[in-house]
Structures are given as C-alpha cells and as structure tokens.
Design an enzyme around this catalytic site. Structure first.
Site, short mmCIF file in Angstrom:
data_model
loop_
_atom_site.label_atom_id
_atom_site.label_comp_id
_atom_site.label_asym_id
_atom_site.label_seq_id
_atom_site.Cartn_x
_atom_site.Cartn_y
_atom_site.Cartn_z
N ASP A 69 0.87 -1.17 0.00
CA ASP A 69 0.00 0.00 0.00
C ASP A 69 0.91 1.22 0.00
O ASP A 69 1.94 1.24 0.67
CB ASP A 69 -0.90 0.00 1.23
CG ASP A 69 -2.10 0.92 1.04
OD1 ASP A 69 -2.89 0.70 0.09
OD2 ASP A 69 -2.24 1.89 1.81
N TYR A 152 0.78 9.35 -9.74
CA TYR A 152 1.36 10.68 -9.60
C TYR A 152 2.74 10.79 -10.26
O TYR A 152 3.46 11.77 -10.04
CB TYR A 152 1.49 11.04 -8.11
CG TYR A 152 0.16 11.13 -7.37
CD1 TYR A 152 -0.52 12.34 -7.26
CD2 TYR A 152 -0.42 10.01 -6.79
CE1 TYR A 152 -1.74 12.43 -6.59
CE2 TYR A 152 -1.64 10.08 -6.13
CZ TYR A 152 -2.29 11.29 -6.03
OH TYR A 152 -3.49 11.36 -5.37
#
Ligand code: IMP
Length: 197
Positions: A69, A152
C-alpha cells in the site's frame, strides 16, 4: 512456491513481477482468484491497509500473499493525500484528476516537498511473516512532466535525479522507487521461503 500478489492493478503487478524475477516463485495475481472477496482498505495507515490486504487474501486463498500500500505525503498540504492517494479527487476519479488536484492545491506554494511511502507485507494464511517500508523524498513539480508510469508519476520529482518518475525508464524507476525499496527489503525473506519449499 506459489505467491499471490494482492492487486488488480496491472501497473503495480508488472513492477512487482520485474522485481521478483529470478526468485523461484510461481507468481499469481487476483485475476486468477476471481472468487476472493474484495478487501476493504479502511485503515488509516499504509501499514494497516497492506497488512489487512495481505492477511485476508492469504486466509481466503490458502497461500502466501504479498500486498503493498502506498501513500503520497505532501508537506504543504499537511501530509495529504497520504494514505488516501488513490481517491484524492473523489470516489471514481482518474489518476489525472488526482494529479491536477495536487497541482491546483499547490499552485501558490513555494514548499513542494513530498514523500512517497510504501508498506509491503508478506503473509501466510496463519499470520503475517514480514512488514517492510520503502520511503523516498522528492517534490511536486509545477506541471506534468514525462509520459511513463502511472498515478502521480508525472508530478513527482525524485530527489537527486532531477527527473519525475514519468521521465525515467521503467527499469530505472523499478530499481529506486518507494515500492522497489519496500519490496527489496522483503526479497531476502521470500528467497529463503522459496528455497525451503
Ligand atoms: P496503492 O496503495 O499502491 O494502490 O497506491 C495508492 C495510490 O497512490 C495509487 O492509486 C496511485 O495514485 C498512487 N501511487 C502508488 N504507487 C505509485 C507510483 O509508483 N507512482 C505514482 N503514483 C503511485
């Protein structure tokens, strides 16, 4: 030894496959286990979410499972989006929506420092085997730069490189990224387990 990677995300899966190449493992993805229940990522830390994903997936599949994660922590936004990086711009937003939101929130800010952090967790059906973290520092650019990668990547410039992740070849990013660091820290344990199998 079979290892189930707890993701449906093809970008992440191909990065993880590349990192694990060379270890004697049969790598499986959630696509091969369509009957497994969805794990709700409702913890407020990346370690909590990765541990929950790894353990629940190992329990339901009956085999060892690797989950990760990632969070993006932007200083000038008080650490946002943090663990909520995937849905920064709303429930069904795209990667681009998230990037544009970050650029917009930072448009008047001089401080553009940010951290990418990944927690990688290896679990067996009877418990967690290892939790490791990978952290890199960088800054959010003022515009999108580069066309590789995902998420991103085109607005995160990695310290010491002068490049965004999206301006790097996939092989380079895969050597030095937050996820690479976290997974590399798990590699020795996986190698040992694979040898014992
Ligand atoms: P996840 O926890 O790995 O699914 O990552 C959460 C979110 O962080 C993703 O939806 C992406 O937007 C972003 N993200 C994760 N890893 C990367 C990366 O390597 N580059 C750019 N963005 C990433």
């Amino acid at each position: 030894m079979k290892l189930l990677i707890a993701t449906h995300n093809r970008d992440k899966l191909s990065e993880i496959r590349a990192l694990l190449a060379g270890i004697k493992l049969e790598i499986l993805s959630l696509d091969e286990y369509p009957e497994l229940p969805e794990v709700v990522e409702d913890r407020d830390t990346i370690e909590g979410n990765a541990a929950k994903k790894a353990l629940e997936t190992a329990i339901h599949s009956g085999i060892c499972c690797l989950a990760d994660d990632t969070g993006l922590f932007i200083d000038a936004l008080g650490g946002a989006p943090g663990v909520y990086a995937a849905r920064f711009a709303g429930e069904s937003c795209t990667y681009r929506d998230n990037r544009l939101k970050a650029l917009d929130l930072l448009k008047d800010k001089a401080d553009r420092k940010a951290l990418f952090k990944t927690a990688a967790v290896l679990a067996a059906p009877d418990g967690i085997i290892a939790i490791r973290q990978g952290v890199v520092t960088g800054k959010i650019t003022t515009q999108e730069l580069g066309d590789q990668g995902f998420g991103y990547d085109s607005i995160f410039e990695l310290d010491g490189t002068g490049k965004t992740y999206a301006q790097m070849d996939a092989e380079i990013k895969n050597e030095i990224s937050h996820r690479a660091l976290a997974l590399k820290a798990i590699l020795p344990i996986l190698k040992t387990l694979a040898q014992l199998d």
